[in-house]
Design a protein around this motif. Structure first.
Motif, PDB file in Angstrom:
ATOM      1  N   ASN A  59     -53.236 -40.869 -19.736  1.00 44.37           N
ATOM      2  CA  ASN A  59     -53.021 -39.632 -18.978  1.00 44.37           C
ATOM      3  C   ASN A  59     -51.804 -38.868 -19.505  1.00 44.37           C
ATOM      4  O   ASN A  59     -51.837 -37.632 -19.595  1.00 44.37           O
ATOM      5  CB  ASN A  59     -52.862 -39.953 -17.497  1.00 44.37           C
ATOM      6  CG  ASN A  59     -52.974 -38.734 -16.625  1.00 44.37           C
ATOM      7  OD1 ASN A  59     -53.918 -37.962 -16.776  1.00 44.37           O
ATOM      8  ND2 ASN A  59     -52.033 -38.547 -15.732  1.00 44.37           N
ATOM      9  N   LYS A  60     -50.743 -39.578 -19.870  1.00 44.29           N
ATOM     10  CA  LYS A  60     -49.557 -38.918 -20.437  1.00 44.29           C
ATOM     11  C   LYS A  60     -49.915 -38.182 -21.723  1.00 44.29           C
ATOM     12  O   LYS A  60     -49.424 -37.087 -21.981  1.00 44.29           O
ATOM     13  CB  LYS A  60     -48.455 -39.941 -20.717  1.00 44.29           C
ATOM     14  CG  LYS A  60     -47.670 -40.354 -19.513  1.00 44.29           C
ATOM     15  CD  LYS A  60     -46.719 -41.470 -19.885  1.00 44.29           C
ATOM     16  CE  LYS A  60     -45.298 -41.032 -19.729  1.00 44.29           C
ATOM     17  NZ  LYS A  60     -44.345 -42.120 -19.997  1.00 44.29           N
ATOM     18  N   SER A  61     -50.783 -38.796 -22.527  1.00 51.83           N
ATOM     19  CA  SER A  61     -51.216 -38.152 -23.763  1.00 51.83           C
ATOM     20  C   SER A  61     -52.039 -36.905 -23.471  1.00 51.83           C
ATOM     21  O   SER A  61     -51.890 -35.881 -24.146  1.00 51.83           O
ATOM     22  CB  SER A  61     -52.022 -39.130 -24.621  1.00 51.83           C
ATOM     23  OG  SER A  61     -52.394 -38.533 -25.833  1.00 51.83           O
ATOM     24  N   LEU A  62     -52.895 -36.957 -22.449  1.00 54.24           N
ATOM     25  CA  LEU A  62     -53.670 -35.771 -22.066  1.00 54.24           C
ATOM     26  C   LEU A  62     -52.745 -34.635 -21.635  1.00 54.24           C
ATOM     27  O   LEU A  62     -52.959 -33.477 -21.998  1.00 54.24           O
ATOM     28  CB  LEU A  62     -54.646 -36.109 -20.935  1.00 54.24           C
ATOM     29  CG  LEU A  62     -55.810 -37.024 -21.270  1.00 54.24           C
ATOM     30  CD1 LEU A  62     -56.607 -37.329 -20.010  1.00 54.24           C
ATOM     31  CD2 LEU A  62     -56.701 -36.405 -22.328  1.00 54.24           C
ATOM     32  N   ILE A  63     -51.729 -34.978 -20.882  1.00 62.22           N
ATOM     33  CA  ILE A  63     -50.753 -33.969 -20.447  1.00 62.22           C
ATOM     34  C   ILE A  63     -50.028 -33.390 -21.656  1.00 62.22           C
ATOM     35  O   ILE A  63     -49.829 -32.181 -21.748  1.00 62.22           O
ATOM     36  CB  ILE A  63     -49.775 -34.578 -19.424  1.00 62.22           C
ATOM     37  CG1 ILE A  63     -50.526 -34.893 -18.121  1.00 62.22           C
ATOM     38  CG2 ILE A  63     -48.592 -33.646 -19.168  1.00 62.22           C
ATOM     39  CD1 ILE A  63     -49.758 -35.772 -17.151  1.00 62.22           C
TER      40      ILE A  63
END
Length: 70
Positions: A59-63
């Motif tokens: 999720n951090k990478s998507l953000i």
């Protein structure tokens, strides 16, 4: 609409560049059928991750890439 698995590969390459930890991602549903050539297109990408920590890293990478879920 996603009509070529290459589009998914490109997205995951971008996500991978921004991951801070190793994450195992399993693609299921329509995207998997698209990969196998059993479906012409899909509206979304269904995923399974191993645990909550992997989800957080993913999720951090998507953000980081400003991924829009809408």
């Amino acid at each position: 609409m996603i009509s070529k698995f290459k589009q998914i590969e490109e997205l995951f390459n971008e996500i991978d560049k921004n991951l801070t930890n190793k994450v195992n991602v399993y693609i299921i549903g329509g995207a998997a059928l698209l990969f196998e050539g059993l479906k012409p297109a899909t509206k979304d990408i269904d995923l399974i991750l191993n645990d909550g920590d992997e989800f957080k890293f993913f999720n951090k990478s998507l953000i980081a890439i400003n991924f829009n879920t809408l």
